[in-house]
Design a protein around this motif. Structure first.
Motif, mmCIF file in Angstrom:
data_model
loop_
_atom_site.group_PDB
_atom_site.id
_atom_site.type_symbol
_atom_site.label_atom_id
_atom_site.label_comp_id
_atom_site.label_asym_id
_atom_site.label_seq_id
_atom_site.Cartn_x
_atom_site.Cartn_y
_atom_site.Cartn_z
ATOM 1 N N GLU A 75 0.869 -1.164 0.000
ATOM 2 C CA GLU A 75 0.000 0.000 0.000
ATOM 3 C C GLU A 75 0.909 1.218 0.000
ATOM 4 O O GLU A 75 1.830 1.315 0.827
ATOM 5 N N GLN A 76 0.674 2.136 -0.908
ATOM 6 C CA GLN A 76 1.536 3.302 -1.039
ATOM 7 C C GLN A 76 1.734 3.982 0.312
ATOM 8 O O GLN A 76 0.774 4.242 1.032
ATOM 9 N N GLY A 77 2.988 4.217 0.660
ATOM 10 C CA GLY A 77 3.315 4.879 1.910
ATOM 11 C C GLY A 77 3.441 3.954 3.106
ATOM 12 O O GLY A 77 3.961 4.335 4.138
ATOM 13 N N GLN A 78 2.999 2.722 2.988
ATOM 14 C CA GLN A 78 3.116 1.734 4.061
ATOM 15 C C GLN A 78 4.300 0.829 3.766
ATOM 16 O O GLN A 78 4.368 0.239 2.705
ATOM 17 N N GLY A 79 5.228 0.702 4.691
ATOM 18 C CA GLY A 79 6.408 -0.133 4.438
ATOM 19 C C GLY A 79 7.133 0.324 3.189
ATOM 20 O O GLY A 79 7.544 -0.494 2.384
ATOM 21 N N SER A 80 7.282 1.640 3.045
ATOM 22 C CA SER A 80 7.767 2.196 1.785
ATOM 23 C C SER A 80 9.276 2.167 1.616
ATOM 24 O O SER A 80 9.778 2.601 0.601
ATOM 25 N N TYR A 81 9.997 1.656 2.608
ATOM 26 C CA TYR A 81 11.442 1.608 2.466
ATOM 27 C C TYR A 81 12.039 0.426 3.217
ATOM 28 O O TYR A 81 11.406 -0.149 4.105
ATOM 29 N N PHE A 82 13.257 0.067 2.858
ATOM 30 C CA PHE A 82 14.124 -0.853 3.595
ATOM 31 C C PHE A 82 15.388 -0.062 3.898
ATOM 32 O O PHE A 82 15.687 0.914 3.218
ATOM 33 N N VAL A 83 16.170 -0.513 4.855
ATOM 34 C CA VAL A 83 17.524 -0.014 5.019
ATOM 35 C C VAL A 83 18.429 -1.097 4.449
ATOM 36 O O VAL A 83 18.399 -2.243 4.892
ATOM 37 N N SER A 84 19.196 -0.747 3.447
ATOM 38 C CA SER A 84 20.094 -1.686 2.794
ATOM 39 C C SER A 84 21.503 -1.448 3.307
ATOM 40 O O SER A 84 22.002 -0.322 3.266
ATOM 41 N N VAL A 85 22.133 -2.509 3.808
ATOM 42 C CA VAL A 85 23.502 -2.435 4.300
ATOM 43 C C VAL A 85 24.351 -3.366 3.447
ATOM 44 O O VAL A 85 24.084 -4.567 3.377
ATOM 45 N N ARG A 86 25.346 -2.799 2.806
ATOM 46 C CA ARG A 86 26.235 -3.580 1.949
ATOM 47 C C ARG A 86 27.621 -3.589 2.584
ATOM 48 O O ARG A 86 28.144 -2.550 2.954
ATOM 49 N N GLY A 87 28.165 -4.772 2.722
ATOM 50 C CA GLY A 87 29.500 -4.919 3.275
ATOM 51 C C GLY A 87 30.406 -5.641 2.310
ATOM 52 O O GLY A 87 29.979 -6.079 1.246
ATOM 53 N N ASP A 88 31.666 -5.795 2.718
ATOM 54 C CA ASP A 88 32.606 -6.497 1.858
ATOM 55 C C ASP A 88 33.223 -7.712 2.548
ATOM 56 O O ASP A 88 34.078 -8.372 1.985
#
Length: 141
Positions: A75-88
């Motif tokens: 639903e637009q605006g609900q759960g609209s993002y993730f935090v992406s963590v990229r490592g090496d």
């Protein structure tokens, strides 16, 4: 070990247009992998939608986006993002994963994926969705 964090925007059918807008505003390089590109088509009508995309500029701007498949709630605006963590470093990423997962919910187990040597998704005990991965050395075909 180094980490980078990126806002990962969740859309439905508009990820490509959103990424194009962000590139036009902030400049940078656009990369898009469709569900077809990743051989992950679940609905042929969505095959050319964005499974993973990003804009990265030399000025430091970075955003990722994808089209949530119609089989998943959205639903637009609900759960609209993730935090992406990229490592090496796989051990470091795995350690972060284990600490974030404590009292949380694993959505996609941390494991090798077609597009990354290591990838996983979880919701921490506060309801924040995290994507942790190791950068691929090449783009999926």
């Amino acid at each position: 070990m180094s980490f980078s964090t990126t806002t990962h925007v969740n859309l439905r059918g508009d990820a490509s247009a959103a990424l194009e807008l962000y590139r036009s505003v902030f400049g940078g390089e656009l990369t898009v992998v469709t569900y077809r590109d990743a051989h992950a088509v679940q609905d042929e009508a969505e095959a050319d939608q964005v499974m993973w995309g990003q804009v990265v500029s030399d000025a430091g701007f970075r955003v990722m986006a994808y089209d949530v498949p119609s089989a998943l709630p959205w639903e637009q605006g609900q759960g609209s993002y993730f935090v992406s963590v990229r490592g090496d470093d796989a051990d470091e990423v795995t350690g972060c994963w284990e600490r974030l997962a404590e009292h949380g919910t694993v959505v996609v187990p941390l494991a090798p994926a077609a597009w990354a040597p290591l990838y996983g998704m979880l919701r921490d005990r506060f309801g924040v969705t995290w994507v942790l991965d190791i950068a691929a050395t090449h783009q999926p075909a």
